[in-house]
Design an enzyme around this catalytic site. Structure first.
Site, PDB file in Angstrom:
ATOM      1  N   ASN A   1      43.519  36.177  29.138  1.00  9.64           N
ATOM      2  CA  ASN A   1      44.107  34.890  29.529  1.00  9.64           C
ATOM      3  C   ASN A   1      43.228  34.293  30.630  1.00  9.64           C
ATOM      4  OD1 ASN A   1      45.672  32.770  30.423  1.00  9.64           O
ATOM      5  ND2 ASN A   1      47.304  34.054  31.291  1.00  9.64           N
ATOM      6  N   TRP A   2      42.479  33.269  30.265  1.00  6.28           N
ATOM      7  CA  TRP A   2      41.558  32.677  31.235  1.00  6.28           C
ATOM      8  C   TRP A   2      42.261  31.722  32.196  1.00  6.28           C
ATOM      9  CZ3 TRP A   2      36.164  31.158  28.724  1.00  6.28           C
ATOM     10  CH2 TRP A   2      35.512  32.330  28.341  1.00  6.28           C
ATOM     11  N   LYS A   3      43.516  31.400  31.895  1.00  3.72           N
ATOM     12  CA  LYS A   3      44.276  30.456  32.743  1.00  3.72           C
ATOM     13  C   LYS A   3      43.465  29.168  32.930  1.00  3.72           C
ATOM     14  CE  LYS A   3      46.320  34.458  34.894  1.00  3.72           C
ATOM     15  NZ  LYS A   3      47.093  35.012  35.969  1.00  3.72           N
TER      16      LYS A   3
ATOM     17  N   HIS B   1      54.574  32.668  29.980  1.00  2.00           N
ATOM     18  CA  HIS B   1      53.891  33.349  31.090  1.00  2.00           C
ATOM     19  C   HIS B   1      54.641  33.008  32.380  1.00  2.00           C
ATOM     20  CE1 HIS B   1      50.849  34.434  34.029  1.00  2.00           C
ATOM     21  NE2 HIS B   1      50.250  35.122  33.085  1.00  2.00           N
TER      22      HIS B   1
ATOM     23  N   GLU C   1      53.680  32.214  35.180  1.00  2.00           N
ATOM     24  CA  GLU C   1      53.165  31.034  35.895  1.00  2.00           C
ATOM     25  C   GLU C   1      53.720  29.760  35.286  1.00  2.00           C
ATOM     26  OE1 GLU C   1      49.009  32.054  35.680  1.00  2.00           O
ATOM     27  OE2 GLU C   1      49.384  33.743  37.023  1.00  2.00           O
TER      28      GLU C   1
ATOM     29  N   GLU D   1      54.838  41.801  31.614  1.00  2.00           N
ATOM     30  CA  GLU D   1      54.022  41.430  32.764  1.00  2.00           C
ATOM     31  C   GLU D   1      54.890  41.352  34.020  1.00  2.00           C
ATOM     32  OE1 GLU D   1      50.121  39.534  31.527  1.00  2.00           O
ATOM     33  OE2 GLU D   1      51.494  37.917  31.993  1.00  2.00           O
TER      34      GLU D   1
ATOM     35  N   GLY E   1      47.646  39.523  39.177  1.00  2.00           N
ATOM     36  CA  GLY E   1      46.638  39.037  40.114  1.00  2.00           C
ATOM     37  C   GLY E   1      46.731  39.642  41.505  1.00  2.00           C
TER      38      GLY E   1
ATOM     39  N   SER F   1      47.091  43.131  36.493  1.00  2.00           N
ATOM     40  CA  SER F   1      46.030  43.859  37.193  1.00  2.00           C
ATOM     41  C   SER F   1      45.412  44.988  36.367  1.00  2.00           C
ATOM     42  CB  SER F   1      46.542  44.383  38.547  1.00  2.00           C
ATOM     43  OG  SER F   1      46.890  43.289  39.389  1.00  2.00           O
TER      44      SER F   1
ATOM     45  N   GLY G   1      44.223  39.015  32.804  1.00  2.00           N
ATOM     46  CA  GLY G   1      43.833  37.760  33.441  1.00  2.00           C
ATOM     47  C   GLY G   1      42.432  37.860  34.009  1.00  2.00           C
TER      48      GLY G   1
HETATM   49  C1  PEP Z   1      48.063  37.473  33.578  1.00  2.00           C
HETATM   50  O1  PEP Z   1      48.142  36.484  34.271  1.00  2.00           O
HETATM   51  O2  PEP Z   1      48.495  37.445  32.410  1.00  2.00           O
HETATM   52  C2  PEP Z   1      47.483  38.684  34.151  1.00  2.00           C
HETATM   53  C3  PEP Z   1      47.832  39.822  33.652  1.00  2.00           C
HETATM   54  O3  PEP Z   1      46.613  38.509  35.212  1.00  2.00           O
HETATM   55  P1  PEP Z   1      45.773  39.672  35.963  1.00  2.00           P
HETATM   56  O4  PEP Z   1      45.185  40.554  34.906  1.00  2.00           O
HETATM   57  O5  PEP Z   1      44.726  38.915  36.728  1.00  2.00           O
HETATM   58  O6  PEP Z   1      46.727  40.389  36.836  1.00  2.00           O
END
Ligand code: PEP
Length: 249
Positions: free
Chosen positions: A9-11, A93, A95, A163, A169, A209, A230
Site C-alpha cells: 500500500n503506497w498510500k 483502511h 486511515e 491491521e 507505521g 510494521s 505500507g
Molecule cells: C498500512 O498502512 O497498511 C501498513 C501496514 O503500513 P506499515 O507497513 O507502514 O505499518
C-alpha cells in the site's frame, strides 16, 4: 490451498519516477510462487499496470466509491479502477475510516461495488490501542467484519487484512500469539458465516510494521496468508525481503 499474497500500500506516495520500483519487482519475480500486488496512488494505476514487464506484478486501488457513476467530484468508481488495470482495491483502511469518517456500512457498500466490478476487495479491520488495552479486540474485529464484509463474498473476491491501528507505521508489532489469536478468530467467523468452503478459501493478511526482518516469524503464524505492507513496500529492495520470506513460508 490459499495462494499467498504480498500486498503493498503506497498510500499518498509516488510519482512517475516510482514506477521503476514496480519494474524492478517484476524483473526480480518473473515467476513468483505468491501473488505480488502493489497499490499505488490512483494517478499511477494505469501506468503501473503497463510498466515494463509489469504483468508479474498485480496492481490495485486504495479506495473506490460505492456508486457506479454520477455526480461525485473527485471520486473513482470500482469500474474505473478496473479499467485502469486494477485487480483489487483496499477498502476500510484505518486511515480512511479516520480521515474520511468511513463507517462499516460505507466499507460494505464500496466492497459490493468492487466485487460487482470484478475486483477483489481487501477489507481492513483492526483495533486501536485503547480498544486492545480494554480487552475489546475480538469484539471490535467481529463488529467490523459483520458490518463491512458483504454477503456476496467468496475466496476469490475477498481478502481480509488484520491491521491493528497502533501497529501501522509505528514499528510496533503485536506478539505472534496476538496475531494468531485474531487470525484464527477471523477464520472461524468467516467459516461460520459463509460455510467452511468459502471461509477457508479467503486469504487473511497481517498488516502493521511488517519489515524484511520480522516477516518470516509473522508468516509462520497460523492463518496468516501474507501481508499488507505500507512503508516497506515503497522500495523494491525492501518489499523483496518480505516477498522472499513469504515464498519460503
Ligand atoms: C498500512 O498502512 O497498511 C501498513 C501496514 O503500513 P506499515 O507497513 O507502514 O505499518
Amino acid at each position: 490451498m490459499r495462494r499467498k499474497l504480498a500486498a503493498g500500500n503506497w498510500k499518498m506516495n509516488g510519482t512517475g519516477a516510482s514506477l521503476s520500483e514496480i519494474s524492478a519487482l517484476a524483473k526480480m519475480y518473473p515467476d513468483a510462487s505468491v501473488d505480488i500486488l502493489v497499490c499505488p496512488p490512483a494517478t499511477l494505476l494505469d501506468r503501473a499496470a503497463h510498466a515494463e514487464q509489469a504483468s508479474a506484478v498485480l496492481v490495485g486501488g486504495q479506495n473506490c466509491h460505492a456508486a457506479t457513476s454520477g455526480a461525485h467530484t473527485g471520486d473513482l468508481s470500482a469500474e474505473m479502477l478496473r479499467d485502469a488495470g486494477a485487480t483489487s482495491v483496499i477498502l476500510g483502511h484505518s486511515e480512511r475510516r479516520e480521515d474520511h469518517g468511513e463507517a462499516n456500512e460505507d466499507v460494505r457498500d464500496k466492497a459490493r461495488a468492487a466485487m460487482d466490478a470484478g475486483l477483489t476487495a481487501i477489507i481492513c479491520v483492526g483495533e486501536s490501542l485503547q480498544q486492545r488495552e480494554a480487552a475489546n479486540t475480538l469484539d471490535i474485529i467481529g463488529g467490523q467484519m459483520s458490518g463491512s464484509i458483504p454477503d456476496q463474498s467468496t475466496g476469490e473476491n475477498l481478502v481480509v487484512a488484520y491491521e491493528p491501528i497502533w501497529a501501522i507505521g509505528t514499528g510496533k508489532v503485536p506478539t505472534l500469539e496476538q496475531i494468531g489469536e485474531v487470525h484464527d478468530f477471523i477464520r472461524s467467523r468467516l467459516e461460520r458465516r459463509f460455510g467452511e468452503g468459502v471461509g477457508r478459501s479467503v486469504r487473511l493478511l497481517y498488516g502493521g510494521s511488517v519489515k524484511p526482518d520480522n516477516a518470516t516469524e509473522i508468516f509462520g503464524v497460523s492463518n496468516v496468508d501474507g501481508a499488507l505492507v505500507g512503508g516497506a513496500s515503497l522500495k523494491a529492495q525492501d518489499f523483496a525481503g518480505i516477498i522472499d520470506a513469504l515464498q519460503k513460508a
